[in-house]
Design an enzyme around this catalytic site. Structure first.
Site, mmCIF file in Angstrom:
data_model
loop_
_atom_site.group_PDB
_atom_site.id
_atom_site.type_symbol
_atom_site.label_atom_id
_atom_site.label_comp_id
_atom_site.label_asym_id
_atom_site.label_seq_id
_atom_site.Cartn_x
_atom_site.Cartn_y
_atom_site.Cartn_z
ATOM 1 N N TYR A 112 0.848 -1.195 0.000
ATOM 2 C CA TYR A 112 0.000 0.000 0.000
ATOM 3 C C TYR A 112 0.886 1.249 0.000
ATOM 4 O O TYR A 112 1.951 1.261 0.627
ATOM 5 C CB TYR A 112 -0.919 -0.051 1.227
ATOM 6 C CG TYR A 112 -1.725 1.199 1.416
ATOM 7 C CD1 TYR A 112 -2.643 1.607 0.448
ATOM 8 C CD2 TYR A 112 -1.571 1.977 2.546
ATOM 9 C CE1 TYR A 112 -3.365 2.758 0.618
ATOM 10 C CE2 TYR A 112 -2.301 3.132 2.721
ATOM 11 C CZ TYR A 112 -3.200 3.521 1.745
ATOM 12 O OH TYR A 112 -3.914 4.660 1.908
ATOM 13 N N LYS A 209 -11.677 -0.990 6.205
ATOM 14 C CA LYS A 209 -12.207 -1.632 4.994
ATOM 15 C C LYS A 209 -13.276 -2.681 5.335
ATOM 16 O O LYS A 209 -14.310 -2.328 5.854
ATOM 17 C CB LYS A 209 -11.030 -2.206 4.199
ATOM 18 C CG LYS A 209 -9.844 -1.235 4.042
ATOM 19 C CD LYS A 209 -10.246 -0.042 3.223
ATOM 20 C CE LYS A 209 -9.238 1.065 3.028
ATOM 21 N NZ LYS A 209 -8.006 1.154 3.726
HETATM 22 C C1 PLP Z 1 -3.767 -2.880 2.077
HETATM 23 C C2 PLP Z 1 -3.843 -1.649 2.935
HETATM 24 N N1 PLP Z 1 -3.109 -1.582 4.063
HETATM 25 C C3 PLP Z 1 -3.144 -0.490 4.859
HETATM 26 C C4 PLP Z 1 -3.915 0.606 4.533
HETATM 27 C C5 PLP Z 1 -3.916 1.809 5.438
HETATM 28 O O1 PLP Z 1 -5.087 1.841 6.187
HETATM 29 P P1 PLP Z 1 -5.768 3.194 6.775
HETATM 30 O O2 PLP Z 1 -6.205 3.999 5.622
HETATM 31 O O3 PLP Z 1 -6.882 2.650 7.614
HETATM 32 O O4 PLP Z 1 -4.718 3.874 7.582
HETATM 33 C C6 PLP Z 1 -4.710 0.567 3.384
HETATM 34 C C7 PLP Z 1 -5.539 1.737 3.027
HETATM 35 O O5 PLP Z 1 -6.116 1.804 1.971
HETATM 36 C C8 PLP Z 1 -4.660 -0.582 2.560
HETATM 37 O O6 PLP Z 1 -5.381 -0.657 1.433
#
Ligand code: PLP
Length: 395
Positions: A112, A209
């Site tokens: 990410y 999510k």
């Molecule tokens: C695979 C993945 N990991 C971590 C994150 C980070 O999460 P957050 O936006 O809740 O901080 C995301 C955000 O889209 C993600 O898609």
């Protein structure tokens, strides 16, 4: 709940909660409080010294949050859980707990974008290096480990190209070296994949999510051994302070109850849309777990995933502008980053989630300018298909 191993659907509703400890309340109560009172100065002293169980201050623990942590630990087959104010607070607490200056992190081919940003920051500020690896076999993985590699960090399916990493293979290589495997399980949720049961050590979620599922919370979770979770709780969570709010934990507990039902529908809808998109003349390449040509992916999928999930990526024939024109023609599907919500969302990774990743790195991750990522929602799949159809006709 009595001490019996129920099925996932039952555990998602009941585990980690005992109503008799909360005046019989059916639903875990919301303890919306920043601090907890002590009955005496001596009790305060005992709590701080760790000589007496009990809550102190909500950055250090909260009863509503605890139900969420226990429930998620159960669902992910781990010993303990810890909730955070965002997925990135969870990722940064874990990576800073596992590394020190001079260490190295070996990552899956794609991560990410903010995880990528964090890795760059750790490198420039603290000399903690990283590499990306295709992780296609134990030999390649072994060769890419360095003497100073302190953990393996995996996303599978990889965002947004849906490539899979064999978790058992990675765990067996890491075990020989005595280093932990961390898996970001956001795309699957524990309903589709439980990395700890495949030998991995630590699971991270952007709970924003699928765990939430309703698009109204930003949160993160970490699951691992009791020893590791205790260490993070007392260091990189307590002192960096990325704690979740009790209300957000309460909303996540509500979302979790319907996780299996929602995931089944996300997966069912996605499979129908893959059938439609795979032969469409304006779609160039389709990325979906078990569908793409990546070597061994179908085998890996059957080994570690219950179903392929609710995310589809595809490239449109044409240019970046064609992809954007297509998005602008959509009526029901919303243009937004994030995933796992009831609403179907579409985003353009090259200019949105992965815009911060340098073009050359993006190319290596397979993120072309015509690539789009669809988070399939819970609407009638025929309505989603009809929206895609009319937008494709307009380009
Ligand atoms: C695979 C993945 N990991 C971590 C994150 C980070 O999460 P957050 O936006 O809740 O901080 C995301 C955000 O889209 C993600 O898609």
């Amino acid at each position: 709940m009595e001490n019996k191993n129920y099925r996932f659907e039952t555990e998602a509703i009941h585990s980690g909660y005992h109503s008799d400890e909360h005046k019989g309340s059916l639903v875990p109560p919301l303890y919306q409080t920043s601090t907890f009172t002590f009955s005496s100065a001596e009790q305060g002293e005992r709590r701080f010294a760790g000589q007496e169980e009990g809550f102190i201050y909500s950055r250090l623990g909260n009863p509503t949050v605890k139900v969420l942590e226990d429930r998620m630990a159960h669902l992910e087959r781990g010993e303990a859980g810890l909730a955070f104010s965002s997925g990135m607070a969870a990722v940064s607490a874990v990576l800073t707990a596992l590394t020190k200056t001079g260490d190295h992190i070996l990552c899956s081919q794609g991560v990410y974008s903010s995880t990528f940003g964090l890795l760059e920051l750790l490198k420039s500020k603290y000399n903690i290096d990283h590499d990306f690896s295709a992780m296609t076999s134990s030999e390649t993985l072994e060769n890419e480990l360095r003497p100073n590699t302190s953990c393996i960090y995996i996303e599978t399916p990889i965002n947004p190209t849906m490539q899979l990493v064999d978790l058992e293979m990675a765990a067996s290589v890491a075990k020989q070296r005595g280093i932990p495997v961390v898996v970001d399980n956001t795309f699957c949720s524990p309903y589709l994949q439980t990395p700890i049961s495949h030998g991995c050590d630590i699971v991270i979620h952007s709970a924003t999510k699928y765990i939430c599922g309703h698009g109204d919370v930003i949160a993160g979770l970490v699951i691992g051994t009791s020893e590791f979770i205790k260490r993070v709780a007392k260091t990189t969570q307590k002192d960096f302070g990325g704690t979740i709010s009790p209300f957000d934990a309460w909303l996540l507990l509500r979302g979790l109850k319907t996780l299996p039902v929602r995931m089944d529908r996300h997966c069912e809808n996605a499979s129908m849309l893959v059938e439609y998109l795979k032969t469409h003349p304006k779609v160039e390449t389709l990325y979906f777990p078990g569908f793409s040509d990546y070597e061994n992916d179908t085998k890996i999928m059957h080994k570690q995933m219950k179903k392929p999930g609710g995310l589809i990526s595809f490239t449109i024939k044409g240019t970046k502008e064609t992809a954007q024109l297509f998005m602008n023609h959509l009526r029901l599907i919303k243009i937004a980053v994030s995933l796992g919500d009831a609403e179907t969302l579409i985003q353009h990774p090259a200019t949105m989630t992965h815009a911060v990743v340098p073009k050359e790195e993006r190319r290596k991750m397979g993120i072309e300018d015509t690539l789009l990522r669809l988070s399939v929602g819970l609407e009638a799949w025929e309505d989603i298909k009809e929206d895609l159809e009319q937008a494709l006709q307009n380009i």
